[in-house]
Design an enzyme around this catalytic site. Structure first.
Site, PDB file in Angstrom:
ATOM      1  N   TYR A 191     -35.631  -0.716 -47.440  1.00 25.02           N
ATOM      2  CA  TYR A 191     -35.225  -2.085 -47.120  1.00 25.02           C
ATOM      3  C   TYR A 191     -36.453  -2.929 -46.769  1.00 25.02           C
ATOM      4  CZ  TYR A 191     -32.987  -5.956 -44.630  1.00 25.02           C
ATOM      5  OH  TYR A 191     -32.608  -7.210 -44.207  1.00 25.02           O
ATOM      6  N   LYS A 195     -38.028  -6.245 -48.765  1.00 28.34           N
ATOM      7  CA  LYS A 195     -38.189  -7.568 -48.153  1.00 28.34           C
ATOM      8  C   LYS A 195     -39.665  -8.007 -48.145  1.00 28.34           C
ATOM      9  CE  LYS A 195     -33.847  -8.510 -47.172  1.00 28.34           C
ATOM     10  NZ  LYS A 195     -33.126  -9.643 -47.770  1.00 28.34           N
TER      11      LYS A 195
HETATM   12  P1  NAP Z   1     -23.890  -8.483 -44.727  1.00 24.67           P
HETATM   13  O1  NAP Z   1     -22.964  -8.913 -43.667  1.00 24.67           O
HETATM   14  O2  NAP Z   1     -23.929  -7.066 -45.173  1.00 24.67           O
HETATM   15  O3  NAP Z   1     -23.636  -9.431 -45.994  1.00 24.67           O
HETATM   16  C1  NAP Z   1     -24.328  -9.220 -47.194  1.00 24.67           C
HETATM   17  C2  NAP Z   1     -23.709 -10.083 -48.255  1.00 24.67           C
HETATM   18  O4  NAP Z   1     -24.375  -9.822 -49.497  1.00 24.67           O
HETATM   19  C3  NAP Z   1     -22.221  -9.766 -48.496  1.00 24.67           C
HETATM   20  O5  NAP Z   1     -21.549 -10.953 -48.820  1.00 24.67           O
HETATM   21  C4  NAP Z   1     -22.271  -8.835 -49.699  1.00 24.67           C
HETATM   22  O6  NAP Z   1     -21.090  -8.831 -50.460  1.00 24.67           O
HETATM   23  C5  NAP Z   1     -23.397  -9.513 -50.476  1.00 24.67           C
HETATM   24  N1  NAP Z   1     -23.933  -8.678 -51.557  1.00 24.67           N
HETATM   25  C6  NAP Z   1     -24.436  -7.425 -51.484  1.00 24.67           C
HETATM   26  N2  NAP Z   1     -24.771  -7.004 -52.709  1.00 24.67           N
HETATM   27  C7  NAP Z   1     -24.466  -8.005 -53.579  1.00 24.67           C
HETATM   28  C8  NAP Z   1     -24.548  -8.161 -54.974  1.00 24.67           C
HETATM   29  N3  NAP Z   1     -25.028  -7.200 -55.767  1.00 24.67           N
HETATM   30  N4  NAP Z   1     -24.152  -9.335 -55.520  1.00 24.67           N
HETATM   31  C9  NAP Z   1     -23.678 -10.322 -54.751  1.00 24.67           C
HETATM   32  N5  NAP Z   1     -23.519 -10.223 -53.419  1.00 24.67           N
HETATM   33  C10 NAP Z   1     -23.926  -9.070 -52.840  1.00 24.67           C
HETATM   34  O7  NAP Z   1     -25.406  -8.827 -44.356  1.00 24.67           O
HETATM   35  P2  NAP Z   1     -26.051  -9.967 -43.420  1.00 24.67           P
HETATM   36  O8  NAP Z   1     -26.498  -9.296 -42.197  1.00 24.67           O
HETATM   37  O9  NAP Z   1     -25.177 -11.151 -43.357  1.00 24.67           O
HETATM   38  O10 NAP Z   1     -27.362 -10.282 -44.277  1.00 24.67           O
HETATM   39  C11 NAP Z   1     -27.586 -11.489 -44.969  1.00 24.67           C
HETATM   40  C12 NAP Z   1     -29.047 -11.565 -45.314  1.00 24.67           C
HETATM   41  O11 NAP Z   1     -29.837 -11.555 -44.113  1.00 24.67           O
HETATM   42  C13 NAP Z   1     -29.555 -10.400 -46.144  1.00 24.67           C
HETATM   43  O12 NAP Z   1     -30.521 -10.869 -47.059  1.00 24.67           O
HETATM   44  C14 NAP Z   1     -30.210  -9.506 -45.108  1.00 24.67           C
HETATM   45  O13 NAP Z   1     -31.174  -8.653 -45.679  1.00 24.67           O
HETATM   46  C15 NAP Z   1     -30.817 -10.538 -44.196  1.00 24.67           C
HETATM   47  N6  NAP Z   1     -31.150 -10.073 -42.864  1.00 24.67           N
HETATM   48  C16 NAP Z   1     -30.171  -9.671 -42.017  1.00 24.67           C
HETATM   49  C17 NAP Z   1     -30.495  -9.285 -40.720  1.00 24.67           C
HETATM   50  C18 NAP Z   1     -29.455  -8.859 -39.716  1.00 24.67           C
HETATM   51  O14 NAP Z   1     -29.821  -8.522 -38.579  1.00 24.67           O
HETATM   52  N7  NAP Z   1     -28.169  -8.862 -40.065  1.00 24.67           N
HETATM   53  C19 NAP Z   1     -31.842  -9.282 -40.298  1.00 24.67           C
HETATM   54  C20 NAP Z   1     -32.820  -9.691 -41.183  1.00 24.67           C
HETATM   55  C21 NAP Z   1     -32.458 -10.087 -42.453  1.00 24.67           C
HETATM   56  P3  NAP Z   1     -19.913  -7.724 -50.225  1.00 24.67           P
HETATM   57  O15 NAP Z   1     -19.141  -8.177 -49.029  1.00 24.67           O
HETATM   58  O16 NAP Z   1     -19.147  -7.790 -51.501  1.00 24.67           O
HETATM   59  O17 NAP Z   1     -20.598  -6.404 -50.001  1.00 24.67           O
END
Ligand code: NAP
Length: 280
Positions: A191, A195
């Site tokens: 991961y 990134k």
């Molecule tokens: P999340 O709740 O797991 O949501 C991820 C989203 O991406 C979901 O809507 C998922 O759809 C979608 N997705 C995954 N694979 C996909 C694909 N092949 N095509 C289209 N959609 C897809 O994650 P989040 O925490 O909100 O993360 C959002 C962003 O923030 C990501 O880029 C993550 O790396 C980044 N981020 C998060 C954190 C954190 O602490 N949460 C920290 C740093 C960065 P499904 O529901 O269908 O699976």
């Protein structure tokens, strides 16, 4: 003049859903909530409609080129292009996943680097003058996570090209199959690597926009913070609404404004991607 339009990928839940919510309130135009699943997308739209908002649904799987081209055609026909793109969709295997590391490397980079790059390649040609692009990276995507000075230098070089970065990504996947990635200075996290590569891609794209005949196209990478979502198994201390702040700020950079080509932290301050250290 055509109506303005914003697109958020992976927006049926988590930070993406909150980003759509705020853009519906603040962006002067239509906002597309993209989901790869019809039902999950419809449920998310209904949730925001319950708040009096009117997002539009688009079915987009970032690793399914057909759906990206469908989006492209719709944007060209209905809006004459694209004003805001938030590359939010990503995956992360849970820490305790039993899937072999090499297999996780292939899948993680396929989605978080190659599929996102492809979304950009297909949609960037229709970005309108003044467009804003947000690449949702992570604190794990800071250059500090790379331990080899030579690799750091390559990744942060202003001469780094897209083909060279793609080669590095493919090389990482190959190394990860045998566990040799750490010796080469990559982090021991697929991961994190995905990134770091995505952040490096952002700077290449930023240089491209500086030479683009379309004026004032701005791209930034953001770190949402450690957020309570499915991705973190709900361990994050920030709410998705708090996690969306940096994306929303980057999506709404005013005309000829700043930041541009920057790494935006979750408190909306700018940090230096090359030197910022963050202890987890
Ligand atoms: P999340 O709740 O797991 O949501 C991820 C989203 O991406 C979901 O809507 C998922 O759809 C979608 N997705 C995954 N694979 C996909 C694909 N092949 N095509 C289209 N959609 C897809 O994650 P989040 O925490 O909100 O993360 C959002 C962003 O923030 C990501 O880029 C993550 O790396 C980044 N981020 C998060 C954190 C954190 O602490 N949460 C920290 C740093 C960065 P499904 O529901 O269908 O699976």
């Amino acid at each position: 003049m055509a109506r303005r339009v914003a697109v958020v990928t992976g927006a049926n839940k988590g930070i993406g859903l909150s980003t759509v919510k705020f853009l519906c309130q603040k962006f002067d135009g239509d906002v597309y909530l993209c989901s790869r699943d019809q039902t999950r997308g419809e449920d998310a739209v209904k949730e925001l409609e319950g708040l009096g908002l009117k997002p539009k649904l688009f079915i987009l799987a970032i690793d399914d080129e057909k759906t990206i081209v469908n989006l492209l055609e719709m944007l060209k026909k209905e809006y004459g292009g694209l004003d805001v793109l938030v590359n939010n969709a990503a995956i992360a295997f849970p820490f305790n996943s039993t899937v072999p590391f090499g297999e996780q490397a292939t899948k993680t980079l396929d989605i978080n680097y190659f599929a996102v790059s492809n979304v950009c390649d297909i949609l960037f040609p229709v970005l309108k003058p003044g467009a804003r692009v947000v690449n949702v990276s992570s604190a794990l995507g800071l250059l500090d996570r790379v331990k080899c000075p030579e690799l750091k230098q390559i990744l942060s070089s202003p001469q780094l090209t897209r083909p060279a970065l793609d080669s590095l990504a493919r090389e990482y996947v190959e190394l990860a199959q045998t566990g040799a990635h750490s010796e080469k200075g990559w982090p021991n996290s697929n991961y994190s690597t995905s990134k770091i590569l995505f952040s490096a891609l952002t700077w290449i794209q930023h240089r491209g926009f500086k030479n683009d005949p379309r004026p004032d196209i701005v791209i930034n990478a953001v770190h949402p913070g450690y957020v309570d979502t499915d991705m973190t198994n709900h361990k994050g201390h920030l709410t998705p609404d708090q996690g969306a702040q940096s994306s929303v700020m980057a999506a709404l950079v005013p005309p000829n404004g700043h930041p541009r080509g920057a790494f935006i932290w979750n408190d909306c301050s700018v940090v230096d991607w090359k030197s910022h250290e963050f202890k987890f």
